[in-house]
Design a protein around this motif. Structure first.
Motif, PDB file in Angstrom:
ATOM      1  N   TRP A   1       0.836  -1.216   0.000  1.00 28.28           N
ATOM      2  CA  TRP A   1       0.000   0.000   0.000  1.00 28.28           C
ATOM      3  C   TRP A   1       0.868   1.263   0.000  1.00 28.28           C
TER       4      TRP A   1
ATOM      5  N   LYS B   1       1.999   1.787  -3.521  1.00 30.97           N
ATOM      6  CA  LYS B   1       0.871   2.250  -4.366  1.00 30.97           C
ATOM      7  C   LYS B   1       0.645   3.763  -4.167  1.00 30.97           C
ATOM      8  N   TYR B   2       0.564   4.189  -2.904  1.00 27.04           N
ATOM      9  CA  TYR B   2       0.309   5.608  -2.626  1.00 27.04           C
ATOM     10  C   TYR B   2       1.480   6.499  -3.078  1.00 27.04           C
TER      11      TYR B   2
ATOM     12  N   GLY C   1      -7.640  -4.564   7.177  1.00 30.26           N
ATOM     13  CA  GLY C   1      -8.123  -3.846   5.994  1.00 30.26           C
ATOM     14  C   GLY C   1      -7.730  -4.599   4.735  1.00 30.26           C
TER      15      GLY C   1
ATOM     16  N   SER D   1      -6.287  -6.059   1.279  1.00 34.67           N
ATOM     17  CA  SER D   1      -4.893  -6.214   0.848  1.00 34.67           C
ATOM     18  C   SER D   1      -4.800  -6.108  -0.664  1.00 34.67           C
TER      19      SER D   1
ATOM     20  N   ASP E   1      -6.362   0.633  10.326  1.00 36.41           N
ATOM     21  CA  ASP E   1      -6.537   0.250   8.918  1.00 36.41           C
ATOM     22  C   ASP E   1      -5.195   0.357   8.176  1.00 36.41           C
TER      23      ASP E   1
ATOM     24  N   ARG F   1      -4.645   1.256   5.201  1.00 36.15           N
ATOM     25  CA  ARG F   1      -4.498   2.479   4.389  1.00 36.15           C
ATOM     26  C   ARG F   1      -4.057   3.647   5.270  1.00 36.15           C
ATOM     27  N   ASN F   2      -4.537   3.686   6.523  1.00 36.65           N
ATOM     28  CA  ASN F   2      -4.034   4.688   7.480  1.00 36.65           C
ATOM     29  C   ASN F   2      -2.555   4.432   7.760  1.00 36.65           C
TER      30      ASN F   2
ATOM     31  N   ALA G   1      -0.341   2.992   5.834  1.00 39.24           N
ATOM     32  CA  ALA G   1       0.477   3.368   4.677  1.00 39.24           C
ATOM     33  C   ALA G   1       0.609   4.887   4.583  1.00 39.24           C
ATOM     34  N   MET G   2      -0.511   5.595   4.757  1.00 35.76           N
ATOM     35  CA  MET G   2      -0.492   7.053   4.625  1.00 35.76           C
ATOM     36  C   MET G   2       0.359   7.697   5.731  1.00 35.76           C
TER      37      MET G   2
ATOM     38  N   SER H   1     -12.886  -1.474   8.166  1.00 31.13           N
ATOM     39  CA  SER H   1     -11.673  -2.150   7.654  1.00 31.13           C
ATOM     40  C   SER H   1     -11.876  -3.653   7.620  1.00 31.13           C
TER      41      SER H   1
ATOM     42  N   GLN I   1     -11.950  -6.039   4.432  1.00 35.20           N
ATOM     43  CA  GLN I   1     -10.923  -7.079   4.305  1.00 35.20           C
ATOM     44  C   GLN I   1     -11.572  -8.443   4.072  1.00 35.20           C
TER      45      GLN I   1
END
Ligand code: NAP
Length: 345
Positions: free
Chosen positions: A15, A18-19, A193, A195, A229, A231-232, A234-235, A329, A333
């Motif tokens: 992730w 990706k971001y 979350g 994948s 999550d 995505r959190n 990763a960010m 999440s 998932q």
């Protein structure tokens, strides 16, 4: 900016990559085995979409110097590779502690040699903040903060948590010995979350699969985890990498949930189609059966039935994280592992 992400084939790192690509960065990533198509298929897809922006390198945490080539000309290094396994471990030192600790030293030595690096973001864990849930009774206040360190884990008890604690200590020691690069540490709780890798062997993915495929159909222990999550997670790495002022530790926990609560979220969403655990196993029964299913008495005593809470203010304020509700999440998932064919009814 050119950014290196170690362990790109992992659940969280995928992730992050990706971001980073979506934000227009140039990304280098290391994987253990470039010929393992199954582990890097999804990254190859990203490489096709963003032509010329993603470059692969082979590196192993235990191989001295193997990250040198990948670090070259990078402004930021996000060090995420580390074994995350909590069961089926035969030799905790060889399988967990050495790759985590020597690997961190190895990556940071490569950083020292590459004069371009100004920031290192380390994926640590709340496992470096506390060891057993009972540790919460020994702190001032009611929540774990970035001030706390895990002092209860060892090679013999909660070895994964010990590996993360020792690895983070090495990172701080090496960061404090120099002036050129800053260190920002992300300390996520249990990550959940959807994948983007279809691998099943990653602990965050295999846990949800085992809640659906009947592994725990006789019930789950009342074990509490701080969760967040993916995505959190990763960010938070991205923002720590790109915000010049971001440094220090950041607890990344959205909410605390118990295993029975997690099962209830899945059951409310999916009904009786899957073999989702319907009850919690009482603590007295765990003392009887635990030793045969990988839970020793010390672990049960120090963890089962004891909630833990976390202060996530720094991540909200310094890394601009708006936490996704954990129930969302988990539902997303479950849908992902089912639609990717990773669970049988
Ligand atoms: P994961 O999917 O199992 O990814 C782990 C990554 O580490 C994989 O890319 C793996 O490579 C790599 N790795 C393991 N041993 C290695 C070695 N000897 N040399 C090179 N690479 C090695 O796990 P994850 O959940 O994404 O975890 C990523 C990071 O987040 C870890 O540092 C973990 O401790 C931390 N973390 C995870 C959670 C969570 O709940 N998931 C929570 C807090 C912190 P292969 O693909 O070759 O196996």
């Amino acid at each position: 900016m050119k950014i290196l992400v170690t362990g790109g084939s992992g659940y969280i790192a995928s992730w992050i990559i990706k971001y980073l690509l979506e934000q227009g960065h140039q990304v280098n990533t290391t994987v253990r085995d470039l010929s393992n198509e199954a582990k890097i298929f999804h990254l190859k897809q990203l490489e096709k979409e963003k032509e010329g922006k993603l470059h692969f390198y082979e590196a192993d945490l235990l191989e001295e110097g193997s990250f040198d080539e990948a670090v070259k000309d990078c402004g930021v290094v996000i060090h995420s590779a580390s074994p995350f396994k909590v069961s089926g471990i035969k030799d905790p030192v060889k399988q967990l502690v050495e790759p985590a600790v020597k690997g961190t030293r190895n990556v940071l030595r490569a950083v020292s040699r590459a004069k371009s690096v100004k920031k290192v973001v380390l994926t640590s864990s709340v496992a470096a903040i506390y060891g057993d849930n009972a540790d919460i009774k020994n702190i001032e206040g009611t929540k774990f903060t970035e001030e706390h360190w895990n002092t209860s884990s060892s090679e013999k008890h909660q070895a994964y948590s010990y590996s993360k604690t020792e690895a983070e200590k090495v990172a701080w020691q090496m960061a404090n010995e120099q002036q050129r690069w800053k260190l920002a540490v992300i300390n996520p709780g249990f990550v959940v979350g959807p994948s983007i890798t279809k691998r099943k062997d990653s602990t965050s993915i295999s846990l949800i699969i085992s809640f659906l495929n009947g592994t725990y159909k006789s019930g789950v222990p009342e074990l509490y985890f701080g969760m967040v999550d993916v995505r959190n997670a990763a960010m938070a790495h991205l923002n720590a990498a790109t915000k010049p002022d971001a440094e220090g530790r950041h607890i990344l926990v959205s909410e605390t949930l118990s295993m029975p609560e997690l099962a209830k979220i899945l059951h409310d969403h999916l009904g009786d189609q899957y073999k989702i655990p319907g009850s919690s196993i009482p603590k007295w029964l765990l003392f009887l059966v635990g030793p045969f299913s990988g839970f020793n008495w010390k672990f049960i005593r120090q963890n089962v039935g004891i909630p833990v809470y976390f202060d996530n203010t720094r991540a909200k304020n310094n890394l601009d994280i708006e936490f996704i509700p954990v129930s969302q999440s988990i539902r997303e998932q479950a849908e992902q592992v089912i639609s990717d064919g990773l669970v049988e009814k």
